[in-house]
Design a protein around this motif. Structure first.
Motif, PDB file in Angstrom:
ATOM      1  N   LYS B  87      68.962 -26.828  18.788  1.00  0.00           N
ATOM      2  CA  LYS B  87      68.857 -26.597  20.170  1.00  0.00           C
ATOM      3  C   LYS B  87      67.346 -26.539  20.620  1.00  0.00           C
ATOM      4  CE  LYS B  87      73.094 -25.224  23.203  1.00  0.00           C
ATOM      5  NZ  LYS B  87      73.658 -24.245  22.890  1.00  0.00           N
ATOM      6  N   TYR B  88      67.114 -24.913  20.052  1.00  0.00           N
ATOM      7  CA  TYR B  88      65.353 -24.963  19.879  1.00  0.00           C
ATOM      8  C   TYR B  88      65.229 -24.711  18.250  1.00  0.00           C
ATOM      9  CZ  TYR B  88      68.459 -22.433  23.220  1.00  0.00           C
ATOM     10  OH  TYR B  88      69.304 -21.749  24.157  1.00  0.00           O
ATOM     11  N   PRO B  89      64.165 -25.580  18.341  1.00  0.00           N
ATOM     12  CA  PRO B  89      63.712 -26.024  16.905  1.00  0.00           C
ATOM     13  C   PRO B  89      62.414 -25.243  16.474  1.00  0.00           C
ATOM     14  CG  PRO B  89      63.496 -27.809  18.475  1.00  0.00           C
ATOM     15  CD  PRO B  89      64.694 -26.320  18.993  1.00  0.00           C
ATOM     16  N   LYS B  90      61.929 -24.668  17.467  1.00  0.00           N
ATOM     17  CA  LYS B  90      61.087 -23.835  17.008  1.00  0.00           C
ATOM     18  C   LYS B  90      60.857 -22.625  17.235  1.00  0.00           C
ATOM     19  CE  LYS B  90      57.859 -27.361  17.248  1.00  0.00           C
ATOM     20  NZ  LYS B  90      56.346 -28.583  17.141  1.00  0.00           N
ATOM     21  N   ALA B  91      60.202 -21.855  16.428  1.00  0.00           N
ATOM     22  CA  ALA B  91      59.075 -20.828  16.820  1.00  0.00           C
ATOM     23  C   ALA B  91      57.744 -20.119  17.356  1.00  0.00           C
ATOM     24  CB  ALA B  91      60.048 -19.093  15.785  1.00  0.00           C
ATOM     25  N   LYS B  92      57.639 -19.205  18.169  1.00  0.00           N
ATOM     26  CA  LYS B  92      56.242 -19.887  18.625  1.00  0.00           C
ATOM     27  C   LYS B  92      56.013 -18.290  19.033  1.00  0.00           C
ATOM     28  CE  LYS B  92      56.589 -24.479  20.396  1.00  0.00           C
ATOM     29  NZ  LYS B  92      56.088 -24.767  21.655  1.00  0.00           N
ATOM     30  N   PHE B  93      54.891 -17.822  18.473  1.00  0.00           N
ATOM     31  CA  PHE B  93      53.822 -17.174  19.073  1.00  0.00           C
ATOM     32  C   PHE B  93      52.912 -16.665  19.335  1.00  0.00           C
ATOM     33  CE2 PHE B  93      51.168 -13.207  18.104  1.00  0.00           C
ATOM     34  CZ  PHE B  93      51.755 -12.338  18.262  1.00  0.00           C
ATOM     35  N   SER B  94      52.891 -16.829  20.548  1.00  0.00           N
ATOM     36  CA  SER B  94      51.006 -16.659  21.073  1.00  0.00           C
ATOM     37  C   SER B  94      50.661 -15.777  20.903  1.00  0.00           C
ATOM     38  CB  SER B  94      50.714 -17.609  22.295  1.00  0.00           C
ATOM     39  OG  SER B  94      50.200 -16.886  23.465  1.00  0.00           O
ATOM     40  N   GLY B  95      49.289 -14.617  20.890  1.00  0.00           N
ATOM     41  CA  GLY B  95      48.280 -13.418  20.675  1.00  0.00           C
ATOM     42  C   GLY B  95      47.503 -13.397  21.511  1.00  0.00           C
ATOM     43  N   THR B  96      46.622 -12.149  21.865  1.00  0.00           N
ATOM     44  CA  THR B  96      45.872 -11.674  21.793  1.00  0.00           C
ATOM     45  C   THR B  96      44.783 -10.623  20.931  1.00  0.00           C
ATOM     46  OG1 THR B  96      46.043 -11.084  23.468  1.00  0.00           O
ATOM     47  CG2 THR B  96      44.935 -13.192  23.929  1.00  0.00           C
ATOM     48  N   PHE B  97      43.236 -10.056  20.120  1.00  0.00           N
ATOM     49  CA  PHE B  97      43.253  -9.423  19.643  1.00  0.00           C
ATOM     50  C   PHE B  97      41.954  -9.050  19.811  1.00  0.00           C
ATOM     51  CE2 PHE B  97      41.408 -11.592  16.566  1.00  0.00           C
ATOM     52  CZ  PHE B  97      41.884 -12.504  16.306  1.00  0.00           C
ATOM     53  N   ASN B  98      41.160  -7.882  20.207  1.00  0.00           N
ATOM     54  CA  ASN B  98      39.971  -7.764  20.071  1.00  0.00           C
ATOM     55  C   ASN B  98      39.002  -7.740  18.835  1.00  0.00           C
ATOM     56  OD1 ASN B  98      37.854  -7.136  21.733  1.00  0.00           O
ATOM     57  ND2 ASN B  98      38.718  -4.919  22.282  1.00  0.00           N
ATOM     58  N   PRO B  99      38.457  -8.336  18.509  1.00  0.00           N
ATOM     59  CA  PRO B  99      37.460  -8.844  17.646  1.00  0.00           C
ATOM     60  C   PRO B  99      36.157  -8.157  17.861  1.00  0.00           C
ATOM     61  CG  PRO B  99      37.329 -10.989  19.193  1.00  0.00           C
ATOM     62  CD  PRO B  99      38.427  -9.956  19.294  1.00  0.00           C
ATOM     63  N   SER B 100      35.747  -7.880  16.063  1.00  0.00           N
ATOM     64  CA  SER B 100      35.029  -7.099  16.250  1.00  0.00           C
ATOM     65  C   SER B 100      33.528  -7.949  16.811  1.00  0.00           C
ATOM     66  CB  SER B 100      35.082  -6.000  14.900  1.00  0.00           C
ATOM     67  OG  SER B 100      35.424  -6.437  13.454  1.00  0.00           O
ATOM     68  N   ASP B 101      32.338  -7.620  16.287  1.00  0.00           N
ATOM     69  CA  ASP B 101      30.737  -9.117  15.973  1.00  0.00           C
ATOM     70  C   ASP B 101      31.210  -9.271  14.602  1.00  0.00           C
ATOM     71  OD1 ASP B 101      30.662  -8.501  18.922  1.00  0.00           O
ATOM     72  OD2 ASP B 101      28.981  -6.914  18.877  1.00  0.00           O
ATOM     73  N   ALA B 102      31.970  -8.372  13.673  1.00  0.00           N
ATOM     74  CA  ALA B 102      31.338  -8.598  12.547  1.00  0.00           C
ATOM     75  C   ALA B 102      32.373  -9.356  12.080  1.00  0.00           C
ATOM     76  CB  ALA B 102      31.893  -6.683  11.478  1.00  0.00           C
ATOM     77  N   LEU B 103      33.458  -9.321  12.521  1.00  0.00           N
ATOM     78  CA  LEU B 103      34.646 -10.010  12.128  1.00  0.00           C
ATOM     79  C   LEU B 103      34.008 -11.828  13.041  1.00  0.00           C
ATOM     80  CD1 LEU B 103      37.630 -11.072  11.606  1.00  0.00           C
ATOM     81  CD2 LEU B 103      38.205 -10.401  13.543  1.00  0.00           C
ATOM     82  N   LYS B 104      34.217 -11.782  14.292  1.00  0.00           N
ATOM     83  CA  LYS B 104      33.308 -12.669  14.551  1.00  0.00           C
ATOM     84  C   LYS B 104      32.167 -14.008  13.837  1.00  0.00           C
ATOM     85  CE  LYS B 104      33.934 -11.637  19.466  1.00  0.00           C
ATOM     86  NZ  LYS B 104      33.181 -11.655  20.404  1.00  0.00           N
ATOM     87  N   ALA B 105      31.416 -12.820  13.004  1.00  0.00           N
ATOM     88  CA  ALA B 105      30.715 -13.630  11.845  1.00  0.00           C
ATOM     89  C   ALA B 105      31.228 -13.514  10.718  1.00  0.00           C
ATOM     90  CB  ALA B 105      28.952 -12.279  12.071  1.00  0.00           C
ATOM     91  N   MET B 106      31.681 -13.205  10.258  1.00  0.00           N
ATOM     92  CA  MET B 106      32.997 -13.707   9.465  1.00  0.00           C
ATOM     93  C   MET B 106      31.679 -12.739   8.094  1.00  0.00           C
ATOM     94  SD  MET B 106      35.942 -15.784   9.113  1.00  0.00           S
ATOM     95  CE  MET B 106      35.678 -16.554   7.654  1.00  0.00           C
ATOM     96  N   GLU B 107      32.147 -11.550   8.479  1.00  0.00           N
ATOM     97  CA  GLU B 107      31.222 -10.694   7.309  1.00  0.00           C
ATOM     98  C   GLU B 107      32.413 -10.581   6.509  1.00  0.00           C
ATOM     99  OE1 GLU B 107      28.895  -7.726   8.908  1.00  0.00           O
ATOM    100  OE2 GLU B 107      28.019  -8.805   9.789  1.00  0.00           O
ATOM    101  N   ASP B 108      32.137 -10.032   5.367  1.00  0.00           N
ATOM    102  CA  ASP B 108      33.522  -9.772   4.449  1.00  0.00           C
ATOM    103  C   ASP B 108      34.087  -8.416   4.436  1.00  0.00           C
ATOM    104  OD1 ASP B 108      33.049 -11.931   2.840  1.00  0.00           O
ATOM    105  OD2 ASP B 108      32.507 -11.096   0.907  1.00  0.00           O
ATOM    106  N   GLY B 109      35.125  -8.292   5.187  1.00  0.00           N
ATOM    107  CA  GLY B 109      35.812  -7.210   5.212  1.00  0.00           C
ATOM    108  C   GLY B 109      37.749  -7.218   5.570  1.00  0.00           C
ATOM    109  N   VAL B 110      37.608  -6.065   5.255  1.00  0.00           N
ATOM    110  CA  VAL B 110      39.473  -6.347   6.388  1.00  0.00           C
ATOM    111  C   VAL B 110      39.632  -5.565   7.494  1.00  0.00           C
ATOM    112  CG1 VAL B 110      41.488  -5.295   5.520  1.00  0.00           C
ATOM    113  CG2 VAL B 110      40.233  -5.789   3.747  1.00  0.00           C
ATOM    114  N   TYR B 111      39.988  -6.654   8.749  1.00  0.00           N
ATOM    115  CA  TYR B 111      40.311  -5.957  10.175  1.00  0.00           C
ATOM    116  C   TYR B 111      41.407  -5.449  10.069  1.00  0.00           C
ATOM    117  CZ  TYR B 111      35.094  -8.039   9.654  1.00  0.00           C
ATOM    118  OH  TYR B 111      34.165  -8.403   8.980  1.00  0.00           O
TER     119      TYR B 111
END
Lengths: 284, 182
Positions: B87-111
C-alpha cells in the motif's frame, strides 16, 4: 533590438530557474528504477484449512504445527457439539533451503504417520511471473488396523499424495490457489479406486493486516462406486500475530492427512456434519 | 547599464548549469530497534538520494521492500503487517539545510549541518529536525545522518503480544556516497 535580446535572455533565465526548482523528490521519483520484486505473503501459513499452500518455510526455519479436529457439531448437546471427541496432529516442518521444506507429522485419527517434501518451483513476481508454483509429495502410513481389510499388512497401510500448487495474489487482499492432486492408496475396498485425481481450490481474503478468511474445496475428479465419501470443504478464520498463525475453522473432514481428507471425507457439509477445528502454527 | 543587465542574465544561466547536484542510487539506510526480548536490524543499500549544494536541499527516496532482515519471516511481517509495503511502497524525505560557501565550493572538509524536513513512511508525514554531516574529500561528497523516530508517530501499530520484541523508538542511520548529477 537590444531590448528584445534582453527580454529573451531574462525569459531564458527564468525558465531555467523554474526548471531548477523542480522538486528534488520528483527527480528521485524518475530515477527510481522499476524493480522486479517477489510477491510475498500470498498465504501466511503452510496450511489453508487441511491442505497445503504454496508457502514453504525459509532456510533454517522450523515450524511446529498443532492441529485439532473435534467431532461433528450436529452431534448435539450429548456430544457437546463435537467437542467430546478430538483428534490431533502434531508436526515439525523444517526449511532445508529457502525453496525446500520437509516435515513429519502424526495424526491421532487412524494413527497415521506422514512425511512430506515441498519444493517451491516458482515465485510470483510484481512483473513477469504471474503465479507461484510449489510441488508437493507425501507419504502416509496408517498404523491403526482397518478391519474392513482381510489382510491388513504394512504395504496396504501406505498411501502417497502428489500435488502441484499454483497460486496467485490477485490483489492486496485476495489470493487464490489451484491444487491438482493425485492420491495413490496401496489398498482400498472393492468400491474404491487405488488412484484418485482431485482438484483443490483455495482462497484467502484479508480482512485486516492480521486477519483473513480462508476457504478450501477439494473436488474429486475420479468417480468411485461408493457414495460414502464427499468432497472436502472447509472455511476458516486466520489470525496472525508475529511468529504465530492461528486458524479456526469448520470443515466436513476429520483427517488432517491428504489421503484422509481428500479421498475419505465422510461428512456432508450441508447436512451439518461439520467439524470445528484449529491449527496453531509457530515458527522458530 | 544595459550591458550589466545582460551580463547578469547570462550569469544566472551560467550559475545554474554549474555542478551543484549530487546523487546516489546506493544509499545505505539501516534501522535498529532494541527491545527487551529482541533486537531488530534491517538494512537497505538501494536508497536514492540527491543533494543540491547551491540551494541547500536534500531528498531521499527508497522502497520499503529493499530493507533486508536477517530473518526472512521478520522481513515478511515488516512488509505485510507493519509498514504495509504494498500500500505504501516508499519512504521519502525532503529537507533543507544551510550550506556554507566552502561546502558550495566543494572544499575538503567535514560540514556539520542542521537538516530540517519532512519524512513520509507508511503514508504518514512527520517533521524531522536532525544533525547530519556532509564531508568532501578530494572531490567526493559523502553524507551521514543518524536520528530516532517513534513507530507510533507513523501510525504503525504494534500489537501488545509482541510489544516486548519491538521497540517504540527506532534508530535510523543513513550513509550516502554521492556522485555528480546533471
Amino acid at each position: 533590438m537590444k531590448r528584445i535580446l534582453n527580454t529573451l535572455l531574462l525569459l531564458l533565465a527564468t525558465s531555467a530557474m523554474v526548471y531548477a526548482q523542480e522538486d528534488l523528490l520528483d527527480i528521485l521519483d524518475s530515477e527510481q528504477e522499476e524493480v522486479e520484486t517477489t510477491v510475498s505473503s500470498i498465504f501466511k501459513a503452510q496450511r489453508l484449512i487441511n491442505g497445503h499452500t504454496v508457502v514453504t518455510r525459509k532456510a533454517k526455519e522450523l515450524e511446529f504445527l498443532i492441529s485439532h479436529r473435534f467431532g461433528r457439531i450436529n452431534g448435539g448437546i450429548d456430544q457437546f457439539f463435537g467437542l467430546d471427541q478430538a483428534n490431533i496432529r502434531f508436526s515439525l516442518e523444517y526449511g532445508i533451503t529457502d525453496k525446500i521444506t520437509a516435515g513429519v507429522g502424526r495424526n491421532s485419527f487412524e494413527k497415521v504417520y506422514d512425511g512430506f517434501v515441498k519444493y517451491n518451483l516458482l515465485e510470483q513476481k510484481t512483473t513477469g511471473t504471474p503465479v507461484a508454483v510449489t510441488g508437493f509429495s507425501s507419504m502416509a502410513i496408517r498404523t491403526a488396523d482397518n478391519f474392513a481389510f482381510d489382510d491388513d499388512d504394512f504395504n496396504s497401510k501406505v498411501s502417497y499424495t502428489h500435488q502441484l500448487f499454483i497460486a496467485r495474489k490477485m490483489n492486496e487482499n485476495l489470493s487464490l490457489q489451484l491444487s491438482p492432486t493425485f492420491v495413490h492408496r496401496n489398498k482400498v475396498l472393492d468400491t474404491q479406486k487405488n488412484d484418485l485425481l482431485a482438484l483443490g481450490i483455495g482462497s484467502r481474503y484479508k480482512l485486516s493486516t492480521r486477519m483473513a478468511i480462508n476457504f478450501e474445496y477439494y473436488y474429486r475428479l475420479t468417480e468411485e462406486i461408493t457414495t460414502d465419501f464427499k468432497d472436502a470443504i472447509g472455511v476458516g478464520v486466520e489470525i496472525e500475530t508475529g511468529g504465530h498463525v492461528f486458524h479456526l475453522q469448520l470443515s466436513n473432514s476429520r483427517s488432517m492427512v491428504e489421503r484422509g481428507f481428500i479421498t475419505e471425507t465422510r461428512g456432508d457439509f450441508f447436512g451439518g456434519d461439520i467439524h470445528f477445528g484449529f491449527n496453531i502454527s509457530r515458527v522458530f | 547599464m544595459k550591458a550589466i543587465y545582460s551580463l547578469m542574465c547570462l550569469l544566472m544561466i551560467v550559475s545554474l548549469s554549474a555542478q551543484d547536484r549530487y546523487l546516489t542510487r546506493t544509499g545505505e539506510i539501516t534501522f535498529f530497534s532494541t527491545a527487551p526480548l529482541e533486537d531488530i536490524e534491517a538494512k537497505s543499500d538501494k536508497a536514492l538520494s540527491i543533494v543540491d549544494l547551491a540551494k541547500g536541499q536534500v531528498a531521499v527516496d527508497m522502497l520499503m521492500k529493499s530493507f533486508e532482515f536477517e530473518k526472512k519471516l521478520m522481513q515478511e511481517h515488516f512488509n505485510e503487517n507493519y509498514v504495509e509495503s504494498d500500500k505504501y511502497p516508499k519512504a521519502k524525505f525532503s529537507g533543507t539545510f544551510n550550506p556554507s560557501d566552502a561546502l558550495k565550493a566543494m572544499e575538503d572538509g567535514v560540514y556539520e549541518l542542521d537538516v530540517k524536513g519532512e519524512l513520509t513512511i507508511h503514508g504518514v508525514t512527520n517533521p524531522v529536525d536532525t544533525k547530519a554531516t556532509l564531508s568532501v574529500e578530494s572531490g567526493k561528497l559523502k553524507g551521514e545522518v543518524k536520528f530516532n523516530l517513534t513507530v507510533k508517530s507513523f501510525d504503525i501499530k504494534i500489537p501488545s503480544v509482541v510489544a516486548k520484541k519491538i521497540a517504540e523508538e527506532v534508530e535510523v542511520t543513513g550513509i550516502f556516497n554521492y556522485e555528480p548529477y546533471n
